[in-house]
Design an enzyme around this catalytic site. Sequence first.
Site, PDB file in Angstrom:
ATOM      1  N   ASP A 103      -4.864  -6.609  -7.144  1.00 33.39           N
ATOM      2  CA  ASP A 103      -5.025  -5.793  -5.955  1.00 33.39           C
ATOM      3  C   ASP A 103      -5.243  -4.357  -6.441  1.00 33.39           C
ATOM      4  O   ASP A 103      -5.050  -4.043  -7.624  1.00 33.39           O
ATOM      5  CB  ASP A 103      -3.782  -5.917  -5.068  1.00 33.39           C
ATOM      6  CG  ASP A 103      -4.098  -5.704  -3.594  1.00 33.39           C
ATOM      7  OD1 ASP A 103      -5.176  -5.161  -3.281  1.00 33.39           O
ATOM      8  OD2 ASP A 103      -3.261  -6.083  -2.742  1.00 33.39           O
TER       9      ASP A 103
ATOM     10  N   HIS B 159       0.834  -1.204   0.000  1.00 33.31           N
ATOM     11  CA  HIS B 159       0.000   0.000   0.000  1.00 33.31           C
ATOM     12  C   HIS B 159       0.876   1.263   0.000  1.00 33.31           C
ATOM     13  O   HIS B 159       0.476   2.301  -0.517  1.00 33.31           O
ATOM     14  CB  HIS B 159      -0.911   0.038   1.237  1.00 33.31           C
ATOM     15  CG  HIS B 159      -1.985  -0.994   1.235  1.00 33.31           C
ATOM     16  ND1 HIS B 159      -1.781  -2.286   1.663  1.00 33.31           N
ATOM     17  CD2 HIS B 159      -3.289  -0.928   0.850  1.00 33.31           C
ATOM     18  CE1 HIS B 159      -2.911  -2.964   1.549  1.00 33.31           C
ATOM     19  NE2 HIS B 159      -3.829  -2.165   1.051  1.00 33.31           N
TER      20      HIS B 159
END
Length: 538
Positions: free
Chosen positions: A289, A217
Amino acid sequence: MKIRGFLMALFLAPALAAGPLQVDDLTPEELIGQTLVVRIDAGQQAPYEQAVKSGLIGTVLIKGGLTGQEDPAAKRAQTLQTIRQLRQWEKDSRHQIPLLIAFDYESGSVISPLFLGMKRLPSNMLLGAGQSKKTVRAVYGAAADEIRALGGQINFAPDLDVNTNPNNPIIGTRSFGAWPQGVAQNAQAAVKGLQARQVAAFAKHFPGHGDTAVDSHTGSPVTDLPLKELMEQHIAPFRAAIDAGIWGIMSSHVIYPALDKEHPATFSRRILTDLLRGELGFEGVIATDSLDMEGAKRANGTPQAVLEAYQAGADMPLIGKDLPYDTIAYIQAQYGKTLTPQRLKQSARRVWELKQKTGLFTPQAKPKKQTDFEKSALQAARRGVTLVKGKPFAKRPQSVCAVFFTEPALEYMLPEFTQTLEESRVKTQSVFVPMSPEPEELSAARACAKEQQTLVIGSYQKYGTPDAAQQQIINTLLKENPGAVFISLLSPYDLAFYPQAQTALALYGPTPQTLRTAAEILLGKRKAQGSLSPALSR
C-alpha cells in the site's frame, strides 16, 4: 564519416531490433526503478518526464484527475492524454521496457475513479449481497475492459478484507462482506474476471484490514486476533485468490500481533516471506500500500520505508507522488550492507514477468468500443439491492418527495431514482442534502415532504457511525412522517440507527442501476433479491 556512421548504425541495429532489455541487462538505477510504483494524478505528469525518459519508473498509478463537476468525457479525455504522454516518454528510455499503468478501480465509498472519467462500478458489498459468482466475474470483466480502454494493465483490486468490524473507518462497502466463505468465493470470481482479459488483479490488504478500528492512512491500526481466527476469517479469501492464480497481492500497514508483534505487514518478513510466500505458496508480485500513509511512516521517510519493504519481501513499493531519485540513491547505498542486488533482481524479474503476462511486450488489439458494462452493472443491482424490511408501495403514490444525502461527485446520478418513478406517472420532487448538512437543510426537506404524498429518505454514510447532523435530520423526518421509506444509499450499517423506519432498503452504493432498481422494487415492478446477511453476519 559516412562509413563510421554506417558502421555505428549496423552495430546498434541488432540491439534495437531485439526489443526491451532483460533484467540482467539493467543498470542498478534501472533495476530499482523497475520495481517502483509512482502515483501520478491525471493532468499532472510534467514533473515526471525525465524520470520516465530515464527508465527509472516501472509502474504508474493513475489517480487524481478533475474533481469538480466537469463532464465525465472531459475527465476521461484528460486521463487518456496523460497516459499517451507517458507512453511517448517511455520510448526514450535506454532499456525500452514499457510502464505498467495501474488504477485503483473500486466503488462503494471510493469515488476517485469518477475523477478519471471511469464508469461507476457496483460495490463489492452489493455483489456480496447478490451472492452470484457469475455476476461478480461479469462485473470484474467489465472493469477490465474499462481499464484496457484507458491503456491500463493493473487493477489494485479486489478488496478482500472481511469487514467484521461495523465501525471500520476505511473498508465498509469496499468489502464483499463479513462472511469469509462468501468473500473467498467472490475473490476467485473477481480474479478470473480481471485476468481473463489480461488485467492483473492485486488482492488487498493482506492479511486483512477488515477488523480494524483505525484508518492506516491516518494512524497505525492493530488487529489483535488469535492466529486461528485470523487465518480462518481474514486470510482465507487471500488463500482462495492464490488458488485462483492471482498475479498480485498488496500488503497492509496493519500490525497483527499473532503474526508479528512489532512490524506492520508491509515491513514484516514473517508475514510477507514466511506466511505469504512460504505457507500460502504465493509466487506472484507483492505490492505495498502507499508508503506515504501514516501507518507506513519511517524516520528517514519513504526511502527507508522502501528498504524495509524490500527486506520484508515486497516487490513493488508504492512511493506515492515522490520522484524516484532519492529512493534509488538510498537503496543503492544499502547494496552489500542490508540489501543485495540479487534480492532486487528477484523483484524486478517478477515485475518484468507481470509485464509479459499483461501483454506489454506484444501488439495489443484495440479496446472494445462496446462492452457489457451497463448490462453487468444492472445485473449486479437487480441481484443485490435488498429490501431489508417492510413492503413496496401498497399502491402507486400520486407524488413522491425524495430527500437524498450525498456528496457532489455522485449527485448527477441520483435523479435516476425519480426518473424511474416518473416513467410510471408518479410526480416527484427532489432535495439533495450534503453528507454533513447544516441544520437549516431541514426546512427544505420538511417543505418537500409536506407538499408530496410520500416521503423517501436516502441516507449516505461511508463508514461507522452516521454524521450527527445527518442523523438528526433523518430522525426528525421519520418522526414527522412515520410512513416514510428509508433507503441506505451506501453503508448498510447505518440501518441500525433508524429502527423506526417501517420500510427500508439497502443499495450498498448509489449507481444509476441501483437507484433504478430501488424505484422498481418500491413500485412493485421487481422483486428484491439481495440478502443483507453476507454483509452484516456479525
